[in-house]
Design a protein around this motif. Structure first.
Motif, PDB file in Angstrom:
ATOM      1  N   UNK A   7       0.627  -1.309  -0.043  1.00  0.00           N
ATOM      2  CA  UNK A   7      -0.029   0.085  -0.326  1.00  0.00           C
ATOM      3  C   UNK A   7       0.794   1.305   0.039  1.00  0.00           C
ATOM      4  N   UNK A   8       0.487   2.245  -0.680  1.00  0.00           N
ATOM      5  CA  UNK A   8       1.240   3.558  -1.101  1.00  0.00           C
ATOM      6  C   UNK A   8       1.953   4.007   0.259  1.00  0.00           C
ATOM      7  N   UNK A   9       1.147   4.237   1.473  1.00  0.00           N
ATOM      8  CA  UNK A   9       1.879   4.793   2.473  1.00  0.00           C
ATOM      9  C   UNK A   9       2.309   3.870   3.504  1.00  0.00           C
ATOM     10  N   UNK A  10       2.124   2.631   3.318  1.00  0.00           N
ATOM     11  CA  UNK A  10       2.607   1.714   4.357  1.00  0.00           C
ATOM     12  C   UNK A  10       4.103   1.988   4.732  1.00  0.00           C
ATOM     13  N   UNK A  11       5.100   2.271   3.896  1.00  0.00           N
ATOM     14  CA  UNK A  11       6.434   2.485   4.171  1.00  0.00           C
ATOM     15  C   UNK A  11       6.570   3.574   4.924  1.00  0.00           C
ATOM     16  N   UNK A  12       5.600   4.699   4.767  1.00  0.00           N
ATOM     17  CA  UNK A  12       5.688   5.913   5.408  1.00  0.00           C
ATOM     18  C   UNK A  12       5.018   5.952   6.924  1.00  0.00           C
ATOM     19  N   UNK A  13       4.175   4.980   6.933  1.00  0.00           N
ATOM     20  CA  UNK A  13       3.690   4.695   8.436  1.00  0.00           C
ATOM     21  C   UNK A  13       4.808   3.994   9.110  1.00  0.00           C
ATOM     22  N   UNK A  14       5.330   3.148   8.651  1.00  0.00           N
ATOM     23  CA  UNK A  14       6.321   2.014   9.217  1.00  0.00           C
ATOM     24  C   UNK A  14       7.635   3.134   9.871  1.00  0.00           C
ATOM     25  N   UNK A  15       7.952   3.764   8.669  1.00  0.00           N
ATOM     26  CA  UNK A  15       9.225   4.813   9.016  1.00  0.00           C
ATOM     27  C   UNK A  15       8.854   5.722  10.095  1.00  0.00           C
ATOM     28  N   UNK A  16       7.607   6.284  10.175  1.00  0.00           N
ATOM     29  CA  UNK A  16       7.299   7.230  11.225  1.00  0.00           C
ATOM     30  C   UNK A  16       7.122   6.389  12.620  1.00  0.00           C
ATOM     31  N   UNK A  17       6.968   5.274  12.894  1.00  0.00           N
ATOM     32  CA  UNK A  17       6.946   4.824  14.103  1.00  0.00           C
ATOM     33  C   UNK A  17       8.486   4.504  14.448  1.00  0.00           C
ATOM     34  N   UNK A  18       9.242   3.894  13.721  1.00  0.00           N
ATOM     35  CA  UNK A  18      10.646   3.583  13.589  1.00  0.00           C
ATOM     36  C   UNK A  18      11.444   4.868  14.042  1.00  0.00           C
ATOM     37  N   UNK A  19      11.029   6.025  13.340  1.00  0.00           N
ATOM     38  CA  UNK A  19      11.599   7.067  13.737  1.00  0.00           C
ATOM     39  C   UNK A  19      11.435   7.835  14.942  1.00  0.00           C
ATOM     40  N   UNK A  20      10.080   7.706  15.238  1.00  0.00           N
ATOM     41  CA  UNK A  20       9.799   8.292  16.623  1.00  0.00           C
ATOM     42  C   UNK A  20      10.615   7.508  17.866  1.00  0.00           C
ATOM     43  N   UNK A  21      10.740   6.193  17.752  1.00  0.00           N
ATOM     44  CA  UNK A  21      11.853   5.733  18.791  1.00  0.00           C
ATOM     45  C   UNK A  21      13.240   6.180  18.593  1.00  0.00           C
ATOM     46  N   UNK A  22      13.603   6.357  17.454  1.00  0.00           N
ATOM     47  CA  UNK A  22      15.101   7.113  17.070  1.00  0.00           C
ATOM     48  C   UNK A  22      15.083   8.273  17.749  1.00  0.00           C
ATOM     49  N   UNK A  23      14.213   9.212  17.621  1.00  0.00           N
ATOM     50  CA  UNK A  23      14.132  10.560  17.954  1.00  0.00           C
ATOM     51  C   UNK A  23      14.193  10.597  19.400  1.00  0.00           C
ATOM     52  N   UNK A  24      13.769   9.776  20.187  1.00  0.00           N
ATOM     53  CA  UNK A  24      13.787   9.877  21.429  1.00  0.00           C
ATOM     54  C   UNK A  24      15.120  10.237  22.145  1.00  0.00           C
ATOM     55  N   UNK A  25      16.212   9.673  21.471  1.00  0.00           N
ATOM     56  CA  UNK A  25      17.604   9.849  21.815  1.00  0.00           C
ATOM     57  C   UNK A  25      17.994  11.333  21.806  1.00  0.00           C
ATOM     58  N   UNK A  26      17.437  12.084  21.026  1.00  0.00           N
ATOM     59  CA  UNK A  26      17.914  13.530  21.065  1.00  0.00           C
ATOM     60  C   UNK A  26      17.430  14.443  22.353  1.00  0.00           C
ATOM     61  N   UNK A  27      16.680  13.952  22.817  1.00  0.00           N
ATOM     62  CA  UNK A  27      15.690  14.451  24.121  1.00  0.00           C
ATOM     63  C   UNK A  27      16.118  13.806  25.556  1.00  0.00           C
ATOM     64  N   UNK A  28      16.847  12.622  25.304  1.00  0.00           N
ATOM     65  CA  UNK A  28      17.019  11.857  26.401  1.00  0.00           C
ATOM     66  C   UNK A  28      18.229  12.665  27.428  1.00  0.00           C
ATOM     67  N   UNK A  29      18.055  12.616  28.714  1.00  0.00           N
ATOM     68  CA  UNK A  29      19.051  13.298  29.596  1.00  0.00           C
ATOM     69  C   UNK A  29      20.279  12.308  29.784  1.00  0.00           C
ATOM     70  N   UNK A  30      20.007  11.157  29.224  1.00  0.00           N
ATOM     71  CA  UNK A  30      21.405  10.121  29.220  1.00  0.00           C
ATOM     72  C   UNK A  30      22.444  10.522  28.211  1.00  0.00           C
TER      73      UNK A  30
END
Length: 289
Positions: A7-30
């Motif tokens: 489906x045309x946007x399936x890759x986008x949806x998958x990327x979005x959830x993966x990227x969300x977890x990656x992006x947590x690193x930029x805001x982590x106190x660690x």
């Protein structure tokens, strides 16, 4: 497994959830703590060092080009000076330690060591097998890094690869659309899905005058109205940009296949939601305000 029926946007949806977890690193106190232990204390220097370390001890020009929407003068205040404080390989090791600690805190030990995490890591890494290095400097540099053994770090690594793969392609689309770095974030913010103007200016180095000037250019093109909202033409352009980015980023998800993309999206969504509920992101990060 491959499929032409994804489906045309399936890759986008998958990327979005993966990227969300990656992006947590930029805001982590660690991450701040690990960087401070190396002697890197300014938040912007931390960001530039962590995200560009895979490129090696590059100069400001390379970072500005690869990051696209940061003001060059801000980048030049910290790069290449940051490499005199800590070598890129030390920064990468610090990022790995920070990711380990933050994921354990946000998700909990049970999730980090779960079969679902191992499955997500396997699927995400499989998707990366179809990524392309051509004209993708941040992806290609990260692809040279070894895959961590622990599943949660392997998942973070794969999420980083897929994020940078889509991101590098997205920049090519933005250039083709005639949007410079600031105009790109102004129009993204106007969708209500991007960072707020306050966050953009604080983290990207742009002044209110820069922002207003970009808004003026976008109004002249008929993409933004006087209220700072996207016009019909602006909405259409943003949709076209995302659709073309999908096209350039389709290969990893075609390679994974419909069923496994759906499964990775499901697993990634669980982890991303758990991290968000645990307070991974500032409350005022996203929106038009």
């Amino acid at each position: 497994m491959t499929t032409a029926a994804l489906e045309s946007r399936a890759g986008r949806r998958c990327h979005n959830v993966l990227n969300t977890l990656h992006a947590t690193s930029y805001f982590s106190p660690e991450l701040g703590q690990e960087a401070a232990a190396l002697g890197i204390t300014h938040p912007r220097a931390v960001n530039f060092a962590v995200r560009s370390a895979a490129l090696g001890p590059v100069g400001a020009g390379a970072v500005t080009a690869a990051f696209y929407n940061y003001k060059h003068e801000l980048v030049a205040r910290h790069v290449p000076a940051v490499w005199a404080i800590a070598a890129p390989e030390d920064v990468l090791a610090a990022r790995a330690r920070a990711a380990d600690a933050s994921l354990r805190r946000l998700l909990g030990a049970e999730a980090v060591t779960s079969p679902e995490m191992a499955e997500a890591a396997h699927l995400a890494l499989r998707a990366t097998e179809a990524c392309s290095r051509s004209a993708r400097p941040l992806y290609s540099a990260h692809a040279d890094l070894p895959v961590p053994e622990e599943p949660h770090l392997a998942y973070f690594h794969a999420a980083t690869l897929l994020r940078e793969h889509r991101g590098d392609g997205h920049l090519a689309v933005l250039m083709s659309a005639g949007l410079d770095g600031l105009e790109a974030v102004v129009t993204h913010t106007a969708t209500g899905k991007g960072m707020t103007p306050t966050w953009v200016r604080a983290t990207r180095g742009w002044s209110e005058e820069d922002w207003d000037a970009a808004c003026g250019r976008l109004r002249e093109r008929g993409l933004l109205n006087e209220a700072g909202e996207l016009t019909a033409e602006g909405v259409a352009l943003r949709a076209e940009i995302e659709n073309e980015t999908d096209r350039l980023d389709r290969a990893p998800y075609d390679h994974l296949g419909t069923e496994m993309v759906a499964r990775l999206t499901e697993l990634g969504g669980r982890f991303a939601r758990a991290a968000a509920v645990a307070g991974a992101f500032p409350a005022d990060l996203i929106g038009k305000g």
